[in-house]
Design a protein around this motif. Structure first.
Motif, mmCIF file in Angstrom:
data_model
loop_
_atom_site.group_PDB
_atom_site.id
_atom_site.type_symbol
_atom_site.label_atom_id
_atom_site.label_comp_id
_atom_site.label_asym_id
_atom_site.label_seq_id
_atom_site.Cartn_x
_atom_site.Cartn_y
_atom_site.Cartn_z
ATOM 1 N N THR A 6 0.847 -1.186 0.000
ATOM 2 C CA THR A 6 0.000 0.000 0.000
ATOM 3 C C THR A 6 0.886 1.240 0.000
ATOM 4 O O THR A 6 1.837 1.310 0.760
ATOM 5 C CB THR A 6 -0.901 0.009 1.248
ATOM 6 N N PRO A 7 0.596 2.235 -0.859
ATOM 7 C CA PRO A 7 1.394 3.475 -0.846
ATOM 8 C C PRO A 7 1.446 4.088 0.557
ATOM 9 O O PRO A 7 0.484 3.980 1.328
ATOM 10 C CB PRO A 7 0.639 4.383 -1.823
ATOM 11 N N GLY A 8 2.559 4.751 0.862
ATOM 12 C CA GLY A 8 2.761 5.317 2.189
ATOM 13 C C GLY A 8 1.643 6.228 2.654
ATOM 14 O O GLY A 8 1.222 6.160 3.808
ATOM 15 N N SER A 9 1.138 7.094 1.782
ATOM 16 C CA SER A 9 0.103 8.037 2.206
ATOM 17 C C SER A 9 -1.194 7.321 2.563
ATOM 18 O O SER A 9 -1.866 7.687 3.525
ATOM 19 C CB SER A 9 -0.156 9.087 1.126
ATOM 20 N N VAL A 10 -1.534 6.269 1.816
ATOM 21 C CA VAL A 10 -2.738 5.492 2.122
ATOM 22 C C VAL A 10 -2.521 4.711 3.404
ATOM 23 O O VAL A 10 -3.385 4.681 4.284
ATOM 24 C CB VAL A 10 -3.091 4.547 0.944
ATOM 25 N N ARG A 11 -1.363 4.086 3.520
ATOM 26 C CA ARG A 11 -1.049 3.297 4.713
ATOM 27 C C ARG A 11 -1.034 4.185 5.949
ATOM 28 O O ARG A 11 -1.571 3.806 6.992
ATOM 29 C CB ARG A 11 0.311 2.598 4.523
ATOM 30 N N SER A 12 -0.430 5.363 5.871
ATOM 31 C CA SER A 12 -0.380 6.245 7.037
ATOM 32 C C SER A 12 -1.780 6.686 7.438
ATOM 33 O O SER A 12 -2.088 6.787 8.628
ATOM 34 C CB SER A 12 0.542 7.450 6.802
ATOM 35 N N ALA A 13 -2.657 6.920 6.470
ATOM 36 C CA ALA A 13 -4.039 7.301 6.778
ATOM 37 C C ALA A 13 -4.776 6.153 7.468
ATOM 38 O O ALA A 13 -5.523 6.370 8.431
ATOM 39 C CB ALA A 13 -4.770 7.709 5.503
ATOM 40 N N GLU A 14 -4.559 4.931 6.983
ATOM 41 C CA GLU A 14 -5.191 3.761 7.611
ATOM 42 C C GLU A 14 -4.715 3.600 9.058
ATOM 43 O O GLU A 14 -5.511 3.348 9.961
ATOM 44 C CB GLU A 14 -4.852 2.492 6.825
ATOM 45 N N LEU A 15 -3.411 3.735 9.254
ATOM 46 C CA LEU A 15 -2.847 3.601 10.598
ATOM 47 C C LEU A 15 -3.332 4.721 11.510
ATOM 48 O O LEU A 15 -3.625 4.478 12.687
ATOM 49 C CB LEU A 15 -1.322 3.566 10.527
ATOM 50 N N ASN A 16 -3.428 5.934 10.985
ATOM 51 C CA ASN A 16 -3.926 7.055 11.765
ATOM 52 C C ASN A 16 -5.344 6.761 12.253
ATOM 53 O O ASN A 16 -5.679 7.019 13.416
ATOM 54 C CB ASN A 16 -3.885 8.334 10.932
ATOM 55 N N GLU A 17 -6.167 6.211 11.380
ATOM 56 C CA GLU A 17 -7.540 5.862 11.757
ATOM 57 C C GLU A 17 -7.552 4.785 12.845
ATOM 58 O O GLU A 17 -8.344 4.853 13.790
ATOM 59 C CB GLU A 17 -8.316 5.387 10.528
ATOM 60 N N GLN A 18 -6.662 3.819 12.740
ATOM 61 C CA GLN A 18 -6.576 2.765 13.765
ATOM 62 C C GLN A 18 -6.144 3.350 15.108
ATOM 63 O O GLN A 18 -6.644 2.937 16.163
ATOM 64 C CB GLN A 18 -5.609 1.672 13.331
ATOM 65 N N ILE A 19 -5.219 4.294 15.079
ATOM 66 C CA ILE A 19 -4.761 4.950 16.311
ATOM 67 C C ILE A 19 -5.914 5.721 16.951
ATOM 68 O O ILE A 19 -6.157 5.613 18.163
ATOM 69 C CB ILE A 19 -3.559 5.878 16.022
ATOM 70 N N ARG A 20 -6.641 6.473 16.150
ATOM 71 C CA ARG A 20 -7.788 7.228 16.666
ATOM 72 C C ARG A 20 -8.845 6.304 17.261
ATOM 73 O O ARG A 20 -9.409 6.578 18.318
ATOM 74 C CB ARG A 20 -8.408 8.079 15.561
#
Length: 57
Positions: A6-20
């Motif tokens: 997964t591209p970094g920007s998509v992956r970082s957004a997914e991880l950010n959502e998991q953190i929230r």
């Protein structure tokens, strides 16, 4: 550790959502197990952000 497809920007957004979601479920206070999960997620998020910056440059 295997490289994410997964591209970094998509992956970082997914991880950010998991953190929230983790913080929301925990009501703002993390127990020991949740803290470990938070640390894992933040480390993965930081790597995704770094890879996105590297891909962009």
């Amino acid at each position: 550790m295997p490289r994410e497809t997964t591209p970094g920007s998509v992956r970082s957004a997914e991880l950010n959502e998991q953190i929230r979601a983790l913080w929301t479920r925990a009501g703002g206070r993390l127990d020991e197990q949740q803290r470990a999960e938070y640390e894992r997620l933040v480390t993965a998020w930081a790597a995704a952000v770094r890879s996105d910056v590297t891909e962009t440059v």
